[in-house]
Design a protein around this motif. Structure first.
Motif, PDB file in Angstrom:
ATOM      1  N   ALA A 137      85.581  35.386  17.755  1.00  0.00           N
ATOM      2  CA  ALA A 137      85.166  36.544  18.551  1.00  0.00           C
ATOM      3  C   ALA A 137      85.880  37.800  18.063  1.00  0.00           C
ATOM      4  N   PRO A 138      85.217  38.953  18.115  1.00  0.00           N
ATOM      5  CA  PRO A 138      85.889  40.189  17.704  1.00  0.00           C
ATOM      6  C   PRO A 138      87.082  40.500  18.594  1.00  0.00           C
ATOM      7  N   ALA A 139      88.091  41.137  18.005  1.00  0.00           N
ATOM      8  CA  ALA A 139      89.347  41.373  18.712  1.00  0.00           C
ATOM      9  C   ALA A 139      89.472  42.781  19.285  1.00  0.00           C
ATOM     10  N   ASP A 140      88.534  43.657  18.953  1.00  0.00           N
ATOM     11  CA  ASP A 140      88.696  45.069  19.302  1.00  0.00           C
ATOM     12  C   ASP A 140      87.662  45.539  20.319  1.00  0.00           C
ATOM     13  N   THR A 141      87.147  44.613  21.126  1.00  0.00           N
ATOM     14  CA  THR A 141      86.132  44.956  22.113  1.00  0.00           C
ATOM     15  C   THR A 141      86.580  44.491  23.494  1.00  0.00           C
ATOM     16  N   ASP A 142      85.932  45.011  24.514  1.00  0.00           N
ATOM     17  CA  ASP A 142      86.267  44.656  25.893  1.00  0.00           C
ATOM     18  C   ASP A 142      86.142  43.145  26.087  1.00  0.00           C
ATOM     19  N   PRO A 143      87.167  42.493  26.674  1.00  0.00           N
ATOM     20  CA  PRO A 143      87.135  41.022  26.773  1.00  0.00           C
ATOM     21  C   PRO A 143      85.949  40.473  27.541  1.00  0.00           C
ATOM     22  N   TRP A 144      85.568  41.102  28.649  1.00  0.00           N
ATOM     23  CA  TRP A 144      84.445  40.578  29.425  1.00  0.00           C
ATOM     24  C   TRP A 144      83.135  40.755  28.666  1.00  0.00           C
ATOM     25  N   ALA A 145      82.920  41.933  28.090  1.00  0.00           N
ATOM     26  CA  ALA A 145      81.717  42.134  27.282  1.00  0.00           C
ATOM     27  C   ALA A 145      81.692  41.166  26.104  1.00  0.00           C
ATOM     28  N   THR A 146      82.859  40.893  25.544  1.00  0.00           N
ATOM     29  CA  THR A 146      82.935  39.979  24.408  1.00  0.00           C
ATOM     30  C   THR A 146      82.628  38.555  24.831  1.00  0.00           C
ATOM     31  N   LEU A 147      83.111  38.144  25.996  1.00  0.00           N
ATOM     32  CA  LEU A 147      82.817  36.799  26.484  1.00  0.00           C
ATOM     33  C   LEU A 147      81.316  36.643  26.757  1.00  0.00           C
ATOM     34  N   LEU A 148      80.695  37.664  27.316  1.00  0.00           N
ATOM     35  CA  LEU A 148      79.249  37.606  27.522  1.00  0.00           C
ATOM     36  C   LEU A 148      78.516  37.529  26.187  1.00  0.00           C
ATOM     37  N   TRP A 149      78.975  38.290  25.197  1.00  0.00           N
ATOM     38  CA  TRP A 149      78.376  38.217  23.861  1.00  0.00           C
ATOM     39  C   TRP A 149      78.565  36.825  23.255  1.00  0.00           C
ATOM     40  N   ALA A 150      79.777  36.284  23.361  1.00  0.00           N
ATOM     41  CA  ALA A 150      80.091  34.994  22.747  1.00  0.00           C
ATOM     42  C   ALA A 150      79.293  33.849  23.350  1.00  0.00           C
ATOM     43  N   THR A 151      78.816  34.026  24.576  1.00  0.00           N
ATOM     44  CA  THR A 151      78.012  32.995  25.241  1.00  0.00           C
ATOM     45  C   THR A 151      76.524  33.363  25.271  1.00  0.00           C
ATOM     46  N   GLY A 152      76.112  34.259  24.375  1.00  0.00           N
ATOM     47  CA  GLY A 152      74.702  34.580  24.223  1.00  0.00           C
ATOM     48  C   GLY A 152      74.115  35.425  25.322  1.00  0.00           C
ATOM     49  N   ARG A 153      74.961  36.211  26.001  1.00  0.00           N
ATOM     50  CA  ARG A 153      74.490  36.967  27.166  1.00  0.00           C
ATOM     51  C   ARG A 153      74.535  38.475  26.986  1.00  0.00           C
ATOM     52  N   GLY A 154      74.781  38.959  25.807  1.00  0.00           N
ATOM     53  CA  GLY A 154      74.833  40.408  25.638  1.00  0.00           C
ATOM     54  C   GLY A 154      75.076  40.778  24.192  1.00  0.00           C
ATOM     55  N   GLU A 155      75.072  42.085  23.938  1.00  0.00           N
ATOM     56  CA  GLU A 155      75.327  42.625  22.607  1.00  0.00           C
ATOM     57  C   GLU A 155      76.648  43.376  22.604  1.00  0.00           C
ATOM     58  N   LEU A 156      77.222  43.505  21.420  1.00  0.00           N
ATOM     59  CA  LEU A 156      78.394  44.325  21.193  1.00  0.00           C
ATOM     60  C   LEU A 156      78.086  45.260  20.035  1.00  0.00           C
ATOM     61  N   PRO A 157      78.734  46.429  19.986  1.00  0.00           N
ATOM     62  CA  PRO A 157      78.525  47.322  18.842  1.00  0.00           C
ATOM     63  C   PRO A 157      78.805  46.585  17.526  1.00  0.00           C
ATOM     64  N   GLY A 158      77.802  46.580  16.655  1.00  0.00           N
ATOM     65  CA  GLY A 158      77.950  45.907  15.373  1.00  0.00           C
ATOM     66  C   GLY A 158      77.775  44.408  15.421  1.00  0.00           C
ATOM     67  N   HIS A 159      77.469  43.864  16.601  1.00  0.00           N
ATOM     68  CA  HIS A 159      77.321  42.421  16.763  1.00  0.00           C
ATOM     69  C   HIS A 159      76.055  42.155  17.579  1.00  0.00           C
ATOM     70  N   PRO A 160      74.950  41.797  16.933  1.00  0.00           N
ATOM     71  CA  PRO A 160      73.714  41.545  17.685  1.00  0.00           C
ATOM     72  C   PRO A 160      73.856  40.360  18.618  1.00  0.00           C
ATOM     73  N   ARG A 161      73.004  40.329  19.598  1.00  0.00           N
ATOM     74  CA  ARG A 161      73.019  39.225  20.555  1.00  0.00           C
ATOM     75  C   ARG A 161      72.825  37.897  19.853  1.00  0.00           C
ATOM     76  N   LEU A 162      73.617  36.895  20.248  1.00  0.00           N
ATOM     77  CA  LEU A 162      73.562  35.583  19.623  1.00  0.00           C
ATOM     78  C   LEU A 162      72.379  34.784  20.160  1.00  0.00           C
ATOM     79  N   GLU A 163      71.635  34.176  19.264  1.00  0.00           N
ATOM     80  CA  GLU A 163      70.537  33.302  19.661  1.00  0.00           C
ATOM     81  C   GLU A 163      71.048  31.900  19.986  1.00  0.00           C
ATOM     82  N   THR A 164      72.067  31.463  19.280  1.00  0.00           N
ATOM     83  CA  THR A 164      72.737  30.194  19.556  1.00  0.00           C
ATOM     84  C   THR A 164      74.233  30.450  19.569  1.00  0.00           C
ATOM     85  N   TRP A 165      74.968  29.634  20.316  1.00  0.00           N
ATOM     86  CA  TRP A 165      76.408  29.838  20.389  1.00  0.00           C
ATOM     87  C   TRP A 165      77.082  28.519  20.739  1.00  0.00           C
ATOM     88  N   ARG A 166      78.380  28.489  20.519  1.00  0.00           N
ATOM     89  CA  ARG A 166      79.182  27.335  20.888  1.00  0.00           C
ATOM     90  C   ARG A 166      80.635  27.794  21.016  1.00  0.00           C
TER      91      ARG A 166
END
Length: 212
Positions: free
Chosen positions: A176-205
């Motif tokens: 996971a990226p280290a320079d983004t908001d932790p909650w937004a990053t957790l949502l991104w990491a579980t396929g629930r959102g986007e982050l700047p420079g990181h498109p929404r994940l179609e699959t995750w683990r």
């Protein structure tokens, strides 16, 4: 890579479940048959899935010799082909308030078992052989993201503490990226959102194995 913000502890499970309970209790009089966010499950099905996850993680650590290559063989069933498979469910007659109690109870099971077993305990998970901290982190992530899903379905906004998110992210999502908001990053990491420079994940683990 994320700088280690501290270990995930059993108390983090209790904190996450308390936050979930407080949020859900404010919406027990709404319609829990609606979809939970982008999930195909209803809010009620998602809440039952959350309770079942917390129960299962506690159960996986619980045997005297936890299995290293399979799940503890609790029986499970589905109420419909598209519903989550469950070993634990709420009594429909108790309504949403009763289901929140089931989540609280299963969260306490995980808190208690993760507190009681030795740190060197290892048990099977499909995403990697894990330890008590790992199962606690899984319980935290399940609780945070599914409270978010249910909140979207029931119409309430909800944001958990950033440090709680950061500890779970470090433990389970090493890429996971280290320079983004932790909650937004957790949502991104579980396929629930986007982050700047990181498109929404179609699959995750996540990665359950202890961090080196």
């Amino acid at each position: 890579m994320l700088r280690r913000p501290g270990p995930v502890t059993p108390q983090d499970v209790r904190h996450a479940v308390d936050l979930c309970s407080d949020a859900l209790r404010g919406a027990v009089d709404t319609d829990w048959t609606v979809p939970a966010g982008d999930l195909t499950w209803s809010c009620r099905e998602t809440a039952e899935h959350l309770a079942d996850d917390l129960f299962a993680y506690a159960g996986q650590l619980g045997p005297r010799r936890p299995p290293l290559d399979t799940h503890v063989p609790f029986a499970w069933a589905r109420t419909s082909p598209d519903a989550p498979a469950l070993s634990v469910s709420g009594d429909p007659a108790a309504g949403a308030a009763g289901l929140v109690e089931v989540i609280e109870a299963c969260g306490t099971f995980l808190w208690a078992v993760a507190s009681a077993v030795a740190p060197e305990t290892r048990a099977h998970h499909v995403f990697g052989l894990s330890d008590p901290e790992g199962f606690a982190a899984m319980g935290v992530v399940e609780t945070l993201v599914h409270t978010h899903d249910i909140g979207r379905g029931l119409g309430f906004a909800w944001t958990p503490p950033p440090q709680l998110c950061a500890r779970a992210l470090y433990r389970l999502f090493p890429e996971a990226p280290a320079d983004t908001d932790p909650w937004a990053t957790l949502l991104w990491a579980t396929g629930r959102g986007e982050l700047p420079g990181h498109p929404r994940l179609e699959t995750w683990r996540w990665y359950s194995a202890p961090r080196a």
